[in-house]
Scaffold this motif. Structure first.
Motif, PDB file in Angstrom:
ATOM      1  N   UNK A   1       0.838  -1.265  -0.055  1.00  0.00           N
ATOM      2  CA  UNK A   1       0.189   0.361  -0.040  1.00  0.00           C
ATOM      3  C   UNK A   1       0.902   1.125  -0.274  1.00  0.00           C
ATOM      4  N   UNK A   2       0.348   1.967  -0.658  1.00  0.00           N
ATOM      5  CA  UNK A   2       0.985   3.585  -0.540  1.00  0.00           C
ATOM      6  C   UNK A   2       0.872   4.498   0.271  1.00  0.00           C
ATOM      7  N   UNK A   3       1.841   5.187   1.229  1.00  0.00           N
ATOM      8  CA  UNK A   3       2.069   5.559   2.512  1.00  0.00           C
ATOM      9  C   UNK A   3       1.412   7.158   1.882  1.00  0.00           C
ATOM     10  N   UNK A   4       1.259   8.301   3.162  1.00  0.00           N
ATOM     11  CA  UNK A   4       0.797   9.004   2.959  1.00  0.00           C
ATOM     12  C   UNK A   4       2.192   9.574   1.662  1.00  0.00           C
ATOM     13  N   UNK A   5       3.031   9.647   1.766  1.00  0.00           N
ATOM     14  CA  UNK A   5       3.977  10.726   1.310  1.00  0.00           C
ATOM     15  C   UNK A   5       4.098   9.654   0.042  1.00  0.00           C
ATOM     16  N   UNK A   6       4.196   8.395   0.076  1.00  0.00           N
ATOM     17  CA  UNK A   6       4.349   7.967  -2.023  1.00  0.00           C
ATOM     18  C   UNK A   6       2.547   8.637  -2.302  1.00  0.00           C
ATOM     19  N   UNK A   7       1.650   9.021  -1.633  1.00  0.00           N
ATOM     20  CA  UNK A   7       0.651   9.474  -1.926  1.00  0.00           C
ATOM     21  C   UNK A   7       0.462  10.791  -2.649  1.00  0.00           C
ATOM     22  N   UNK A   8       1.593  11.613  -1.577  1.00  0.00           N
ATOM     23  CA  UNK A   8       1.383  13.482  -2.169  1.00  0.00           C
ATOM     24  C   UNK A   8       2.758  13.324  -3.305  1.00  0.00           C
ATOM     25  N   UNK A   9       3.487  12.670  -2.858  1.00  0.00           N
ATOM     26  CA  UNK A   9       4.410  12.263  -4.458  1.00  0.00           C
ATOM     27  C   UNK A   9       3.381  12.183  -5.954  1.00  0.00           C
ATOM     28  N   UNK A  10       3.058  11.150  -5.915  1.00  0.00           N
ATOM     29  CA  UNK A  10       2.189  10.584  -6.474  1.00  0.00           C
ATOM     30  C   UNK A  10       0.869  11.895  -7.220  1.00  0.00           C
ATOM     31  N   UNK A  11       0.185  12.987  -6.507  1.00  0.00           N
ATOM     32  CA  UNK A  11      -0.670  13.516  -7.008  1.00  0.00           C
ATOM     33  C   UNK A  11      -0.378  15.048  -7.479  1.00  0.00           C
ATOM     34  N   UNK A  12       1.694  14.602  -6.907  1.00  0.00           N
ATOM     35  CA  UNK A  12       2.781  15.859  -7.719  1.00  0.00           C
ATOM     36  C   UNK A  12       2.662  16.106  -9.019  1.00  0.00           C
ATOM     37  N   UNK A  13       3.071  14.603  -8.825  1.00  0.00           N
ATOM     38  CA  UNK A  13       3.569  14.144 -10.287  1.00  0.00           C
ATOM     39  C   UNK A  13       2.259  14.173 -11.148  1.00  0.00           C
ATOM     40  N   UNK A  14       1.704  14.327 -11.011  1.00  0.00           N
ATOM     41  CA  UNK A  14       0.399  14.223 -11.681  1.00  0.00           C
ATOM     42  C   UNK A  14       0.019  16.124 -12.099  1.00  0.00           C
ATOM     43  N   UNK A  15       0.359  16.395 -11.351  1.00  0.00           N
ATOM     44  CA  UNK A  15       0.216  18.022 -11.567  1.00  0.00           C
ATOM     45  C   UNK A  15       0.931  18.338 -12.160  1.00  0.00           C
ATOM     46  N   UNK A  16       2.260  18.167 -12.213  1.00  0.00           N
ATOM     47  CA  UNK A  16       3.526  18.881 -12.546  1.00  0.00           C
ATOM     48  C   UNK A  16       4.333  17.121 -13.052  1.00  0.00           C
ATOM     49  N   UNK A  17       4.222  16.771 -14.198  1.00  0.00           N
ATOM     50  CA  UNK A  17       4.686  15.547 -13.891  1.00  0.00           C
ATOM     51  C   UNK A  17       6.724  16.170 -14.385  1.00  0.00           C
ATOM     52  N   UNK A  18       6.627  17.241 -14.299  1.00  0.00           N
ATOM     53  CA  UNK A  18       8.605  17.833 -14.585  1.00  0.00           C
ATOM     54  C   UNK A  18       9.315  18.013 -13.899  1.00  0.00           C
ATOM     55  N   UNK A  19       7.993  18.329 -12.035  1.00  0.00           N
ATOM     56  CA  UNK A  19       9.144  19.068 -11.441  1.00  0.00           C
ATOM     57  C   UNK A  19      10.057  18.095 -11.292  1.00  0.00           C
ATOM     58  N   UNK A  20      10.987  18.796  -9.975  1.00  0.00           N
ATOM     59  CA  UNK A  20      12.542  18.116  -9.904  1.00  0.00           C
ATOM     60  C   UNK A  20      12.137  17.716  -8.375  1.00  0.00           C
TER      61      UNK A  20
END
Length: 162
Positions: free
Chosen positions: A17-36
């Motif tokens: 299962x994805x933990x809260x940090x993984x879920x936030x990372x996925x969400x951030x990358x969905x918004x901006x796949x070019x985020x560093x």
């Protein structure tokens, strides 16, 4: 290990299962796949090395399937979009899917339940090209029993909240 516990891409790692940090990372990358990696690490309050490792793990296990650009299809010369429903011959999904994947403008293909079997999203230059795709290409597939075309007048991509 049973197949239902394997990673989607067939890796030998079990799905966890994805933990809260993984879920936030996925969400951030969905918004901006070019985020560093650095920007992501700062936003989730972890080290860059940890962020890098997590992003790699999410990609290796198939949670992240890729990084893409969101396209304005009209500005890209694809002024006509439609959802097309298809009824297909029973047990022909794999054959039909392979043929649909080759269609110009095919953007999304889904096997669904209900009154039809397949939902196909296409983007074409104009209505004439859409007509050609439906009447000449789709209806020529022997396993396709019938189609219904739903024109898209306007669309909005929904992004996860950040």
């Amino acid at each position: 290990m049973p197949d239902d516990q394997m990673a989607p891409n067939g890796a030998d790692r079990p799905i966890r299962p994805l933990d809260p940090i993984d879920k936030t990372i996925v969400r951030l990358l969905q918004v901006d796949g070019r985020a560093s990696v650095r920007a992501i690490a700062e936003q989730v309050h972890i080290s860059r090395a940890n962020a890098y490792a997590r992003i790699n793990r999410l990609a290796e296990t198939g949670v992240i399937r890729g990084f893409t650009a969101r396209i304005d299809h009209e500005k890209a010369g694809q002024g006509a979009s439609a959802y097309i429903t298809l009824k297909i011959v029973q047990d022909s999904w794999r054959t039909v899917r392979a043929k649909l994947e080759q269609l110009p403008g095919a953007a999304h293909i889904a096997l669904v339940s209900g009154d039809f079997d397949v939902l196909l999203l296409v983007h074409t230059a104009d209505n004439r090209a859409l007509r050609e795709l439906v009447l000449t290409r789709l209806q020529a597939i022997p396993e396709v029993i019938s189609t219904r075309t739903l024109l898209v007048f306007e669309e909005t991509d929904l992004l996860p909240e950040t």
